[in-house]
Write a protein that holds these residues in place. Sequence first.
Motif, PDB file in Angstrom:
ATOM      1  N   SER A 167       5.829 -20.641  27.026  1.00  0.00           N
ATOM      2  CA  SER A 167       6.903 -19.703  26.668  1.00  0.00           C
ATOM      3  C   SER A 167       6.818 -19.281  25.209  1.00  0.00           C
ATOM      4  CB  SER A 167       8.270 -20.332  26.956  1.00  0.00           C
ATOM      5  OG  SER A 167       8.449 -20.537  28.342  1.00  0.00           O
ATOM      6  N   TRP A 168       6.477 -20.237  24.336  1.00  0.00           N
ATOM      7  CA  TRP A 168       6.372 -19.912  22.919  1.00  0.00           C
ATOM      8  C   TRP A 168       5.180 -18.997  22.639  1.00  0.00           C
ATOM      9  CZ3 TRP A 168       9.685 -19.794  19.201  1.00  0.00           C
ATOM     10  CH2 TRP A 168      10.832 -20.605  19.267  1.00  0.00           C
ATOM     11  N   VAL A 169       4.116 -19.132  23.418  1.00  0.00           N
ATOM     12  CA  VAL A 169       2.989 -18.198  23.290  1.00  0.00           C
ATOM     13  C   VAL A 169       3.469 -16.777  23.543  1.00  0.00           C
ATOM     14  CG1 VAL A 169       0.724 -17.528  24.183  1.00  0.00           C
ATOM     15  CG2 VAL A 169       1.317 -19.948  24.010  1.00  0.00           C
ATOM     16  N   PHE A 170       4.240 -16.583  24.605  1.00  0.00           N
ATOM     17  CA  PHE A 170       4.711 -15.252  24.962  1.00  0.00           C
ATOM     18  C   PHE A 170       5.723 -14.713  23.946  1.00  0.00           C
ATOM     19  CE2 PHE A 170       3.882 -17.082  29.386  1.00  0.00           C
ATOM     20  CZ  PHE A 170       2.575 -16.622  29.388  1.00  0.00           C
ATOM     21  N   ILE A 171       6.589 -15.568  23.444  1.00  0.00           N
ATOM     22  CA  ILE A 171       7.588 -15.129  22.460  1.00  0.00           C
ATOM     23  C   ILE A 171       6.908 -14.685  21.165  1.00  0.00           C
ATOM     24  CG2 ILE A 171       9.468 -15.936  20.965  1.00  0.00           C
ATOM     25  CD1 ILE A 171      10.328 -17.753  23.344  1.00  0.00           C
ATOM     26  N   VAL A 172       5.957 -15.467  20.695  1.00  0.00           N
ATOM     27  CA  VAL A 172       5.250 -15.108  19.462  1.00  0.00           C
ATOM     28  C   VAL A 172       4.423 -13.836  19.663  1.00  0.00           C
ATOM     29  CG1 VAL A 172       3.439 -15.846  17.857  1.00  0.00           C
ATOM     30  CG2 VAL A 172       5.243 -17.444  18.539  1.00  0.00           C
ATOM     31  N   ALA A 173       3.759 -13.704  20.819  1.00  0.00           N
ATOM     32  CA  ALA A 173       2.991 -12.486  21.110  1.00  0.00           C
ATOM     33  C   ALA A 173       3.889 -11.256  21.090  1.00  0.00           C
ATOM     34  CB  ALA A 173       2.291 -12.615  22.461  1.00  0.00           C
ATOM     35  N   SER A 174       5.067 -11.376  21.666  1.00  0.00           N
ATOM     36  CA  SER A 174       6.026 -10.272  21.661  1.00  0.00           C
ATOM     37  C   SER A 174       6.465  -9.926  20.244  1.00  0.00           C
ATOM     38  CB  SER A 174       7.243 -10.649  22.509  1.00  0.00           C
ATOM     39  OG  SER A 174       8.252  -9.662  22.398  1.00  0.00           O
ATOM     40  N   SER A 175       6.716 -10.940  19.428  1.00  0.00           N
ATOM     41  CA  SER A 175       7.176 -10.715  18.054  1.00  0.00           C
ATOM     42  C   SER A 175       6.115 -10.024  17.209  1.00  0.00           C
ATOM     43  CB  SER A 175       7.565 -12.051  17.415  1.00  0.00           C
ATOM     44  OG  SER A 175       8.591 -12.686  18.143  1.00  0.00           O
ATOM     45  N   LEU A 176       4.858 -10.432  17.383  1.00  0.00           N
ATOM     46  CA  LEU A 176       3.777  -9.805  16.627  1.00  0.00           C
ATOM     47  C   LEU A 176       3.673  -8.310  16.946  1.00  0.00           C
ATOM     48  CD1 LEU A 176       1.028 -12.558  16.980  1.00  0.00           C
ATOM     49  CD2 LEU A 176       2.217 -11.916  14.880  1.00  0.00           C
ATOM     50  N   ALA A 177       3.750  -7.977  18.229  1.00  0.00           N
ATOM     51  CA  ALA A 177       3.665  -6.569  18.621  1.00  0.00           C
ATOM     52  C   ALA A 177       4.866  -5.783  18.105  1.00  0.00           C
ATOM     53  CB  ALA A 177       3.564  -6.451  20.136  1.00  0.00           C
ATOM     54  N   ALA A 178       6.043  -6.390  18.088  1.00  0.00           N
ATOM     55  CA  ALA A 178       7.239  -5.716  17.572  1.00  0.00           C
ATOM     56  C   ALA A 178       7.085  -5.396  16.089  1.00  0.00           C
ATOM     57  CB  ALA A 178       8.474  -6.580  17.813  1.00  0.00           C
ATOM     58  N   LEU A 179       6.506  -6.328  15.334  1.00  0.00           N
ATOM     59  CA  LEU A 179       6.237  -6.067  13.922  1.00  0.00           C
ATOM     60  C   LEU A 179       5.223  -4.928  13.766  1.00  0.00           C
ATOM     61  CD1 LEU A 179       6.062  -9.724  12.564  1.00  0.00           C
ATOM     62  CD2 LEU A 179       7.860  -8.041  12.098  1.00  0.00           C
ATOM     63  N   GLY A 180       4.222  -4.900  14.655  1.00  0.00           N
ATOM     64  CA  GLY A 180       3.252  -3.811  14.630  1.00  0.00           C
ATOM     65  C   GLY A 180       3.902  -2.464  14.898  1.00  0.00           C
ATOM     66  N   PHE A 181       4.870  -2.446  15.812  1.00  0.00           N
ATOM     67  CA  PHE A 181       5.604  -1.201  16.106  1.00  0.00           C
ATOM     68  C   PHE A 181       6.309  -0.704  14.851  1.00  0.00           C
ATOM     69  CE2 PHE A 181       9.273   1.269  17.344  1.00  0.00           C
ATOM     70  CZ  PHE A 181       8.812   2.053  18.388  1.00  0.00           C
ATOM     71  N   MET A 182       6.943  -1.612  14.113  1.00  0.00           N
ATOM     72  CA  MET A 182       7.656  -1.208  12.895  1.00  0.00           C
ATOM     73  C   MET A 182       6.693  -0.663  11.841  1.00  0.00           C
ATOM     74  SD  MET A 182      10.708  -4.023  12.445  1.00  0.00           S
ATOM     75  CE  MET A 182       9.779  -5.493  12.885  1.00  0.00           C
ATOM     76  N   ALA A 183       5.513  -1.263  11.747  1.00  0.00           N
ATOM     77  CA  ALA A 183       4.523  -0.763  10.788  1.00  0.00           C
ATOM     78  C   ALA A 183       4.038   0.628  11.180  1.00  0.00           C
ATOM     79  CB  ALA A 183       3.341  -1.729  10.707  1.00  0.00           C
ATOM     80  N   ALA A 184       3.769   0.829  12.468  1.00  0.00           N
ATOM     81  CA  ALA A 184       3.255   2.124  12.933  1.00  0.00           C
ATOM     82  C   ALA A 184       4.311   3.215  12.905  1.00  0.00           C
ATOM     83  CB  ALA A 184       2.700   1.984  14.346  1.00  0.00           C
ATOM     84  N   ALA A 185       5.591   2.840  12.984  1.00  0.00           N
ATOM     85  CA  ALA A 185       6.658   3.842  12.973  1.00  0.00           C
ATOM     86  C   ALA A 185       6.669   4.637  11.674  1.00  0.00           C
ATOM     87  CB  ALA A 185       8.009   3.171  13.194  1.00  0.00           C
ATOM     88  N   GLY A 186       6.135   4.044  10.596  1.00  0.00           N
ATOM     89  CA  GLY A 186       6.097   4.741   9.316  1.00  0.00           C
ATOM     90  C   GLY A 186       4.840   5.548   9.085  1.00  0.00           C
TER      91      GLY A 186
END
Length: 408
Positions: A167-186
Amino acid sequence: MVVLLKLPPFVRQTLLRLVLAGLLFWSSIAAMLPTLPLYIAEKGGTPHQVGFVMGAFAVGLICSRSWLGPLADRQGRKITLLIGLAVAAIAPLFYIVSHNLPLLVAVRLLHGVSIAGFTTGYMALVTDIAPPAHRGEIIGYTSLVHPIGVALGPSLGSWLQMNYSHSWVFIVASSLAALGFMAAAGVRVVNIPQDSGVSRPEKTLFWRLLLSERLRIPSLVMLSVGLTFGTIATFIPLFIAAERLDISAGLFYSVAAIASFIGRVATGSASDRWGRGIFISASLACYVVSMVLLAQAQTPLEILWAAILEGLAGGVLIPMVAALMADRSTIDERGRVLSLSLGGFDLGMALAGPLLGGLIDPLGYRLIFRMAALFSLLGLTCFLTASSKSLPDSLRFALGMGRDRYAL
């Protein structure tokens, strides 16, 4: 690196944001590489079913490329980039609540959209920005996000799985991609002048492009490599566990990623001088040797040698094919051309798991790695003999002794 410093400041800022988003995206994807096959097996999956579920990822890739490629040409590259990152942030959370094979297949199908959107948007943005004379060099540098992410992700995923839970693998994977989304939004959209005298995107059917001579052979080459890579991504963790080799699957992927990094740094600018053909041929040959080594590996050291060669092969091949397709396309069709050529890789990944998973019980893992070597050998043969307008032209181009006659 000097060429990057010569770009306008806002272009460098765009590339920096893209690189950050890419690092986070590939770390998210790669964190699940060594753990997901084992997670599926824990849910009751046989090797054949593990292959089927893992292959569903590429089916989602293929199906979504048919609309994400044209979308990148019509609505811009950024929207497809953000779609890919958004799906990469959402999909891992669904694995946590997927407790049977049909649900896992559905999540894998959804997750496949992430790579289709991200790679199409990312590569199209980079090739739009890159000056043609330095295209291979800039693609080589910016594509380093893949090996770095794939070097970090598996080790992180394996550590989380061993010390905490899936479960922690999936949570961390999701968080990393969310941070990537914020970087790409700019990311600022870079307006590139359109080529004159060419048809607009909607005038050429997406799948019809695949039949063109300039695209057909590179797509077949990517299909052969997709079959090989799909075999590695699906069965390496199970192979290592079955053979009781004293090495982790995460280490295999990390070593391959480091080798991939070295290959990309060494060949990007060189391909602008010597052509893409010689590097594509060399990478396919490395794939063949790597799979032969895996088929007969008895020790961790032999596994690591196979990982090094596989990493070098993938690290060189993907950016070289992307640069080749950019050379052979106009800017208003580039999203579709990149999407289709990479789609060959997707199809190979989709077929590898189901096609070869059913052969493991009667034949064993080692034979399927020999079959993967054959797939890469067929890709090399096609490229050597049919990558240009005639057999002599193809051989010259593939061996670095002639120009690409399909380049625009």
